[in-house]
Design a protein around this motif. Structure first.
Motif, short mmCIF file in Angstrom:
data_model
loop_
_atom_site.label_atom_id
_atom_site.label_comp_id
_atom_site.label_asym_id
_atom_site.label_seq_id
_atom_site.Cartn_x
_atom_site.Cartn_y
_atom_site.Cartn_z
N ILE A 129 -2.02 8.44 8.77
CA ILE A 129 -1.31 7.69 9.81
C ILE A 129 -2.23 6.63 10.42
N ALA A 130 -3.50 6.96 10.62
CA ALA A 130 -4.42 5.98 11.19
C ALA A 130 -4.55 4.75 10.29
N ALA A 131 -4.65 4.98 8.98
CA ALA A 131 -4.73 3.85 8.05
C ALA A 131 -3.43 3.05 8.05
N ALA A 132 -2.30 3.75 8.05
CA ALA A 132 -1.01 3.07 8.04
C ALA A 132 -0.83 2.22 9.29
N LEU A 133 -1.32 2.69 10.44
CA LEU A 133 -1.20 1.95 11.69
C LEU A 133 -1.98 0.64 11.63
N ILE A 134 -3.20 0.70 11.10
CA ILE A 134 -4.00 -0.52 10.95
C ILE A 134 -3.29 -1.53 10.05
N LEU A 135 -2.75 -1.06 8.95
CA LEU A 135 -2.09 -1.95 7.99
C LEU A 135 -0.78 -2.48 8.55
N VAL B 92 6.80 -0.30 7.97
CA VAL B 92 6.41 1.04 7.53
C VAL B 92 7.63 1.82 7.06
N ARG B 93 7.49 2.45 5.91
CA ARG B 93 8.50 3.37 5.38
C ARG B 93 7.87 4.74 5.25
N TRP B 94 8.60 5.78 5.64
CA TRP B 94 8.09 7.16 5.58
C TRP B 94 8.97 7.97 4.64
N LEU B 95 8.35 8.61 3.66
CA LEU B 95 9.07 9.48 2.74
C LEU B 95 8.53 10.90 2.85
N HIS B 96 9.42 11.85 3.03
CA HIS B 96 9.00 13.25 3.00
C HIS B 96 9.10 13.74 1.56
N GLY B 97 7.96 14.11 1.00
CA GLY B 97 7.96 14.57 -0.38
C GLY B 97 6.56 14.85 -0.87
N GLU B 98 6.48 15.40 -2.05
CA GLU B 98 5.20 15.75 -2.68
C GLU B 98 4.96 14.83 -3.86
N VAL B 99 3.81 14.19 -3.89
CA VAL B 99 3.42 13.37 -5.02
C VAL B 99 2.78 14.27 -6.07
N VAL B 100 3.31 14.22 -7.28
CA VAL B 100 2.83 15.12 -8.33
C VAL B 100 2.06 14.38 -9.42
N ASP B 101 2.22 13.06 -9.51
CA ASP B 101 1.51 12.28 -10.52
C ASP B 101 1.07 10.96 -9.91
N ARG C 265 1.48 -5.65 7.07
CA ARG C 265 1.55 -5.35 5.64
C ARG C 265 2.59 -4.25 5.40
N PRO C 266 3.42 -4.37 4.36
CA PRO C 266 4.37 -3.30 4.04
C PRO C 266 3.66 -2.08 3.49
N VAL C 267 3.95 -0.93 4.08
CA VAL C 267 3.27 0.32 3.74
C VAL C 267 4.31 1.42 3.57
N THR C 268 4.11 2.25 2.56
CA THR C 268 4.93 3.45 2.40
C THR C 268 4.02 4.68 2.49
N VAL C 269 4.36 5.59 3.39
CA VAL C 269 3.63 6.84 3.55
C VAL C 269 4.46 7.96 2.93
N ILE C 270 3.85 8.75 2.06
CA ILE C 270 4.53 9.89 1.44
C ILE C 270 3.81 11.15 1.89
N ASP C 271 4.55 12.04 2.55
CA ASP C 271 3.92 13.20 3.17
C ASP C 271 4.70 14.46 2.86
N VAL D 93 0.83 -1.20 0.00
CA VAL D 93 0.00 0.00 0.00
C VAL D 93 0.87 1.25 0.00
N LEU D 94 0.52 2.18 -0.87
CA LEU D 94 1.06 3.54 -0.83
C LEU D 94 0.01 4.45 -0.22
N ILE D 95 0.43 5.26 0.74
CA ILE D 95 -0.47 6.23 1.35
C ILE D 95 0.09 7.62 1.08
N VAL D 96 -0.67 8.43 0.38
CA VAL D 96 -0.26 9.81 0.10
C VAL D 96 -0.95 10.72 1.10
N GLY D 97 -0.16 11.29 2.01
CA GLY D 97 -0.68 12.14 3.06
C GLY D 97 -0.45 11.53 4.42
N GLY D 98 0.37 12.19 5.22
CA GLY D 98 0.74 11.66 6.52
C GLY D 98 0.15 12.44 7.67
#
Length: 302
Positions: free
Chosen positions: A15-21, A72-81, A26-32, A5-10
């Motif tokens: 974060i609540a969704a990422a915590l459940i997963l 869980v992996r956390w990336l600081h950045g802006e998703v543009v596409d 489950r491997p999750v990447t959050v991009i915020d 799962v990719l989650i755009v918005g931290g």
């Protein structure tokens, strides 16, 4: 390892969704991008067990707890596409990173569009507000203004009388007979002269400037901020939208699935709410995504 799962918005929903997963292993990447909607407010209220704690502090603690989970992996950045097709979804960040996963959760929130009046934006989150449940108690029962300009604004003025002595600035949309009767019952004053701006440098009051030159001191001014999507990703993906009194929302089902396969949405982009409701939305999305992943993993391959 590619995440499930990719989650755009931290913020709170993400974060609540990422915590459940994460708790489902489950491997999750959050991009915020680090721009939560409530960043202008110094404190958050109405959050059970955490009343008065700043939104930034809430997110800091939640993020620290989330990152204790090794999946869980956390990336600081802006998703543009973003794109969805087949069995995968894919996003690209502003710095050129391309990531893919089986599911995508949009927890990107909304942007508040304030009326185009001088002085509003500078005071947003302090003396220019939108949610009485978040900020009304601290006003302390003084004089408060409610800015009209939307067809439903007058109907809300009586609600705000719980928190102070209300002046309703109609901004060219006159209340109807039922609304005027409610004003009389609730002690709401009507001001028909248009507001042209707000002034004042004090942290606990401002002056509402009228077109005829009068200035009316108020402890706070509540404004009808309209909601737009905070990013263009929803439109890029082709997610269906629905109208609400405050603007557009992403259309989702009970498990937060959008109209696009493998794309989910939660938080302020799907409901008119607050921190508590956004968090609940994230929990529901996390559960919905996990159920979908389990269903796919349980389907025999051909």
């Amino acid at each position: 390892m590619q995440p499930d799962v990719l989650i755009v918005g931290g913020s709170h929903a993400g974060i609540a969704a990422a915590l459940i997963l994460a708790r489902a292993r489950r491997p999750v990447t959050v991009i915020d991008a680090g721009l939560p909607r409530n960043r202008a407010a110094s404190h958050s209220h109405g959050v059970l067990g955490l009343d008065g704690v700043s939104g930034a502090e809430l997110l800091k603690t939640a993020r620290q707890q989330l990152l204790q989970y090794p999946s869980v992996r956390w990336l600081h950045g802006e998703v543009v596409d973003a794109a969805a097709g087949g069995a995968d979804v894919q996003v690209r960040t502003a710095d050129g990173q391309v990531l893919s996963a089986r599911k995508l959760l949009l927890a990107t929130g909304i942007a508040d569009q304030l009326p185009a009046l001088p002085g509003l934006a500078e005071r947003w989150g302090s003396t220019v507000l939108h949610c009485p449940y978040c900020h009304g108690y601290e006003i302390g029962g003084g004089a408060i203004g409610v800015l009209g300009g939307q067809p439903w604004s007058a109907a809300k003025a009586g609600l705000f009388a719980e928190w102070g002595t209300v002046t309703f600035f109609s901004q060219g949309i006159a209340p109807d007979e039922d609304e005027l009767a409610m004003f009389a019952q609730r002690g709401v004053q009507l001001e028909s002269t248009p507001v042209v701006g707000v002034q004042g440098d004090q942290p606990q009051w401002l002056e509402v400037v009228l077109d005829d030159g009068r200035r009316i001191a108020q402890r706070a001014l509540f404004v009808p901020a309209l909601q737009t999507m905070a990013t263009p990703l929803v439109q890029q993906l082709g997610c269906a939208l629905q109208e609400s009194p405050l603007g557009v929302l992403v259309e989702v089902d009970a498990m937060k699935q959008t109209s696009v396969a493998n794309v989910y949405a939660a938080g302020d982009a799907t409901t008119i709410g607050n921190i508590t409701l956004a968090t609940a939305e994230g929990v529901r999305a996390g559960i919905g995504i996990h159920h979908a992943l389990v269903a796919e993993d349980s389907t025999p391959t051909q």
